[in-house]
Design a protein around this motif. Structure first.
Motif, PDB file in Angstrom:
ATOM      1  N   LEU A  48       4.598   0.096   5.228  1.00 38.30           N
ATOM      2  CA  LEU A  48       5.385  -0.198   3.428  1.00 38.30           C
ATOM      3  C   LEU A  48       6.596  -0.153   4.272  1.00 38.30           C
ATOM      4  O   LEU A  48       7.510   0.428   4.236  1.00 38.30           O
ATOM      5  CB  LEU A  48       5.001   0.418   1.766  1.00 38.30           C
ATOM      6  CG  LEU A  48       6.317  -0.763   1.117  1.00 38.30           C
ATOM      7  CD1 LEU A  48       6.125  -1.565   0.891  1.00 38.30           C
ATOM      8  CD2 LEU A  48       5.676   0.309   0.001  1.00 38.30           C
ATOM      9  N   GLN A  49       7.689  -1.174   4.140  1.00 35.06           N
ATOM     10  CA  GLN A  49       9.102  -0.998   4.474  1.00 35.06           C
ATOM     11  C   GLN A  49       9.808  -1.144   3.304  1.00 35.06           C
ATOM     12  O   GLN A  49      11.294  -0.564   2.821  1.00 35.06           O
ATOM     13  CB  GLN A  49       9.385  -2.241   5.466  1.00 35.06           C
ATOM     14  CG  GLN A  49       8.824  -2.028   6.744  1.00 35.06           C
ATOM     15  CD  GLN A  49       9.177  -0.692   7.680  1.00 35.06           C
ATOM     16  OE1 GLN A  49      10.828  -0.993   7.692  1.00 35.06           O
ATOM     17  NE2 GLN A  49       7.728   0.364   7.563  1.00 35.06           N
ATOM     18  N   ASP A  50       9.885  -1.850   2.334  1.00 34.94           N
ATOM     19  CA  ASP A  50      11.126  -2.254   1.086  1.00 34.94           C
ATOM     20  C   ASP A  50      10.399  -2.889  -0.184  1.00 34.94           C
ATOM     21  O   ASP A  50       9.387  -3.326   0.445  1.00 34.94           O
ATOM     22  CB  ASP A  50      11.386  -3.794   1.490  1.00 34.94           C
ATOM     23  CG  ASP A  50      12.909  -3.376   0.449  1.00 34.94           C
ATOM     24  OD1 ASP A  50      13.352  -2.420  -0.499  1.00 34.94           O
ATOM     25  OD2 ASP A  50      13.730  -4.561   0.579  1.00 34.94           O
ATOM     26  N   THR A  51      11.146  -2.580  -1.019  1.00 37.30           N
ATOM     27  CA  THR A  51      10.108  -2.625  -2.560  1.00 37.30           C
ATOM     28  C   THR A  51      11.138  -3.686  -3.486  1.00 37.30           C
ATOM     29  O   THR A  51      12.327  -2.824  -3.477  1.00 37.30           O
ATOM     30  CB  THR A  51       9.677  -1.893  -3.404  1.00 37.30           C
ATOM     31  OG1 THR A  51       8.295  -1.156  -2.812  1.00 37.30           O
ATOM     32  CG2 THR A  51       8.675  -3.136  -4.772  1.00 37.30           C
ATOM     33  N   GLU A  52      11.489  -5.203  -4.388  1.00 33.96           N
ATOM     34  CA  GLU A  52      12.738  -4.974  -4.514  1.00 33.96           C
ATOM     35  C   GLU A  52      11.302  -5.377  -6.081  1.00 33.96           C
ATOM     36  O   GLU A  52      10.047  -6.378  -6.219  1.00 33.96           O
ATOM     37  CB  GLU A  52      13.005  -6.413  -4.028  1.00 33.96           C
ATOM     38  CG  GLU A  52      14.741  -6.684  -4.722  1.00 33.96           C
ATOM     39  CD  GLU A  52      14.926  -7.845  -4.469  1.00 33.96           C
ATOM     40  OE1 GLU A  52      16.328  -8.241  -4.207  1.00 33.96           O
ATOM     41  OE2 GLU A  52      14.339  -8.636  -3.635  1.00 33.96           O
ATOM     42  N   VAL A  53      12.398  -4.941  -7.078  1.00 35.62           N
ATOM     43  CA  VAL A  53      11.993  -5.418  -8.254  1.00 35.62           C
ATOM     44  C   VAL A  53      13.196  -5.332  -8.950  1.00 35.62           C
ATOM     45  O   VAL A  53      14.190  -5.073  -9.177  1.00 35.62           O
ATOM     46  CB  VAL A  53      11.383  -4.030  -9.112  1.00 35.62           C
ATOM     47  CG1 VAL A  53      10.519  -3.564 -10.531  1.00 35.62           C
ATOM     48  CG2 VAL A  53      10.145  -3.316  -8.300  1.00 35.62           C
ATOM     49  N   LEU A  54      12.628  -7.031  -9.459  1.00 36.36           N
ATOM     50  CA  LEU A  54      13.942  -7.445 -10.178  1.00 36.36           C
ATOM     51  C   LEU A  54      13.026  -8.135 -11.927  1.00 36.36           C
ATOM     52  O   LEU A  54      12.072  -8.248 -12.290  1.00 36.36           O
ATOM     53  CB  LEU A  54      13.786  -8.864  -9.770  1.00 36.36           C
ATOM     54  CG  LEU A  54      14.628  -9.227  -8.360  1.00 36.36           C
ATOM     55  CD1 LEU A  54      15.202 -10.519  -7.943  1.00 36.36           C
ATOM     56  CD2 LEU A  54      16.293  -8.199  -8.119  1.00 36.36           C
ATOM     57  N   SER A  55      14.407  -7.757 -12.907  1.00 35.84           N
ATOM     58  CA  SER A  55      13.876  -8.136 -13.905  1.00 35.84           C
ATOM     59  C   SER A  55      15.355  -8.311 -14.599  1.00 35.84           C
ATOM     60  O   SER A  55      16.028  -7.116 -14.752  1.00 35.84           O
ATOM     61  CB  SER A  55      12.644  -7.621 -14.675  1.00 35.84           C
ATOM     62  OG  SER A  55      12.067  -7.576 -15.968  1.00 35.84           O
TER      63      SER A  55
ATOM     64  N   SER B 197       8.005  -5.231   1.094  1.00 35.37           N
ATOM     65  CA  SER B 197       7.944  -6.087   2.681  1.00 35.37           C
ATOM     66  C   SER B 197       7.006  -4.850   3.544  1.00 35.37           C
ATOM     67  O   SER B 197       7.594  -3.497   3.171  1.00 35.37           O
ATOM     68  CB  SER B 197       9.209  -6.115   2.967  1.00 35.37           C
ATOM     69  OG  SER B 197       9.506  -7.313   2.361  1.00 35.37           O
ATOM     70  N   TYR B 198       6.187  -5.076   4.299  1.00 32.05           N
ATOM     71  CA  TYR B 198       5.244  -4.671   5.529  1.00 32.05           C
ATOM     72  C   TYR B 198       5.096  -4.648   6.558  1.00 32.05           C
ATOM     73  O   TYR B 198       5.614  -6.320   6.790  1.00 32.05           O
ATOM     74  CB  TYR B 198       3.683  -4.641   5.210  1.00 32.05           C
ATOM     75  CG  TYR B 198       3.147  -3.905   3.219  1.00 32.05           C
ATOM     76  CD1 TYR B 198       2.528  -2.854   3.817  1.00 32.05           C
ATOM     77  CD2 TYR B 198       3.642  -5.167   2.290  1.00 32.05           C
ATOM     78  CE1 TYR B 198       2.299  -2.318   2.627  1.00 32.05           C
ATOM     79  CE2 TYR B 198       3.101  -3.619   1.254  1.00 32.05           C
ATOM     80  CZ  TYR B 198       2.497  -2.547   0.986  1.00 32.05           C
ATOM     81  OH  TYR B 198       1.658  -2.267   0.095  1.00 32.05           O
ATOM     82  N   ALA B 199       6.455  -4.055   7.434  1.00 31.94           N
ATOM     83  CA  ALA B 199       6.046  -4.173   9.225  1.00 31.94           C
ATOM     84  C   ALA B 199       4.934  -3.563   9.279  1.00 31.94           C
ATOM     85  O   ALA B 199       4.231  -2.720   9.041  1.00 31.94           O
ATOM     86  CB  ALA B 199       7.110  -3.444   9.496  1.00 31.94           C
ATOM     87  N   CYS B 200       4.022  -4.779  10.300  1.00 28.55           N
ATOM     88  CA  CYS B 200       2.575  -4.695  11.194  1.00 28.55           C
ATOM     89  C   CYS B 200       2.584  -4.519  11.963  1.00 28.55           C
ATOM     90  O   CYS B 200       3.678  -5.412  12.892  1.00 28.55           O
ATOM     91  CB  CYS B 200       1.743  -4.994  10.598  1.00 28.55           C
ATOM     92  SG  CYS B 200       1.638  -5.932   9.040  1.00 28.55           S
ATOM     93  N   ALA B 201       2.562  -3.354  13.492  1.00 24.11           N
ATOM     94  CA  ALA B 201       2.317  -3.567  14.265  1.00 24.11           C
ATOM     95  C   ALA B 201       0.971  -4.331  14.745  1.00 24.11           C
ATOM     96  O   ALA B 201       1.605  -4.417  16.142  1.00 24.11           O
ATOM     97  CB  ALA B 201       1.878  -2.270  15.052  1.00 24.11           C
ATOM     98  N   LYS B 202      -0.067  -4.893  14.501  1.00 22.09           N
ATOM     99  CA  LYS B 202      -0.258  -5.395  14.756  1.00 22.09           C
ATOM    100  C   LYS B 202      -1.210  -6.911  13.870  1.00 22.09           C
ATOM    101  O   LYS B 202      -1.749  -6.943  13.316  1.00 22.09           O
ATOM    102  CB  LYS B 202      -2.024  -4.850  15.317  1.00 22.09           C
ATOM    103  CG  LYS B 202      -1.858  -4.503  16.343  1.00 22.09           C
ATOM    104  CD  LYS B 202      -2.877  -3.589  16.933  1.00 22.09           C
ATOM    105  CE  LYS B 202      -2.737  -2.016  17.784  1.00 22.09           C
ATOM    106  NZ  LYS B 202      -4.049  -1.612  17.892  1.00 22.09           N
ATOM    107  N   PRO B 203      -0.038  -7.673  13.515  1.00 24.46           N
ATOM    108  CA  PRO B 203      -0.110  -8.764  12.408  1.00 24.46           C
ATOM    109  C   PRO B 203      -1.380  -9.525  11.928  1.00 24.46           C
ATOM    110  O   PRO B 203      -2.097  -9.715  11.376  1.00 24.46           O
ATOM    111  CB  PRO B 203       1.244  -9.388  12.188  1.00 24.46           C
ATOM    112  CG  PRO B 203       1.847  -9.028  13.100  1.00 24.46           C
ATOM    113  CD  PRO B 203       1.304  -7.940  13.893  1.00 24.46           C
TER     114      PRO B 203
END
Length: 188
Positions: free
Chosen positions: A100-107, A136-142
């Motif tokens: 997990l790289q980032d999380t965005e919560v909008l409201s 957003s997830y970064a994957c070494a082997k998507p």
């Protein structure tokens, strides 16, 4: 949040595949805001995966008004912390080596300006607020990403009744309706 450019093409494909469905739903429901219902989208790209959730705030925090009491503010803060812990809400198969790289919560409950597609809804249903979340997830082997376990029902037991899940990968796209926590199989 800045989406990786390679994931944008996956989202574009997901949107294109869903466009006729969304148009029909908007015509039928005119952007209906239905408690207990949410939309989950998973887009796998060459560098990782984006997971988005669009939901009425009531599904997540139990209310939709801007919090004014200390109890409501604490409930909202707790929900945001739970949402930001995406690894507690989703499990991606380990072979893909995703982080997990980032999380965005909008409201609007958080004082955020909502995306344009929500403006009409906000005008016509002032007491109905949504929450839009992106992980957003970064994957070494998507290419090894085959499964995403969804644990939203357990995390928010009094909120979700069903979630429309859609996903797109290089191998295709699919969708299903979830009524409980389950694992999405991303390969055809």
């Amino acid at each position: 949040m800045k989406y990786p450019s390679l994931l944008i093409s996956s989202f574009s494909l997901l949107l294109a595949l869903s466009a006729s469905n969304l148009h029909a739903e908007e015509h039928e429901q005119h952007g209906a805001h239905e408690h207990g219902v949410a939309t989950l989208a998973v887009a796998v790209g060459t560098e990782g995966v984006e997971i988005t959730l669009e939901s009425p705030a009531a599904n997540i925090v139990g209310f939709e008004h801007v919090p004014s009491s200390d109890a409501d503010k604490e409930t909202l803060d707790d929900a945001v912390k739970k949402l930001e812990a995406g690894d507690e809400l989703f499990t991606l198969n380990p072979e893909a080596e995703c982080q997990l790289q980032d999380t965005e919560v909008l409201s609007a409950l958080l004082g955020d300006e909502m995306p344009a597609e929500h403006e009409h809804q906000q005008e016509t249903e002032a007491a109905h607020n949504d929450m839009d979340i992106a992980w957003s997830y970064a994957c070494a082997k998507p290419t090894e990403l085959k499964e995403v376990a969804v644990k939203l029902f357990a995390a928010f037991p009094n909120g979700f009744q069903h979630i429309k899940a859609e996903w797109v990968t290089e191998k295709g796209a699919s969708a299903m309706e979830l009524t409980q926590d389950t694992t999405l199989t991303l390969t055809p």
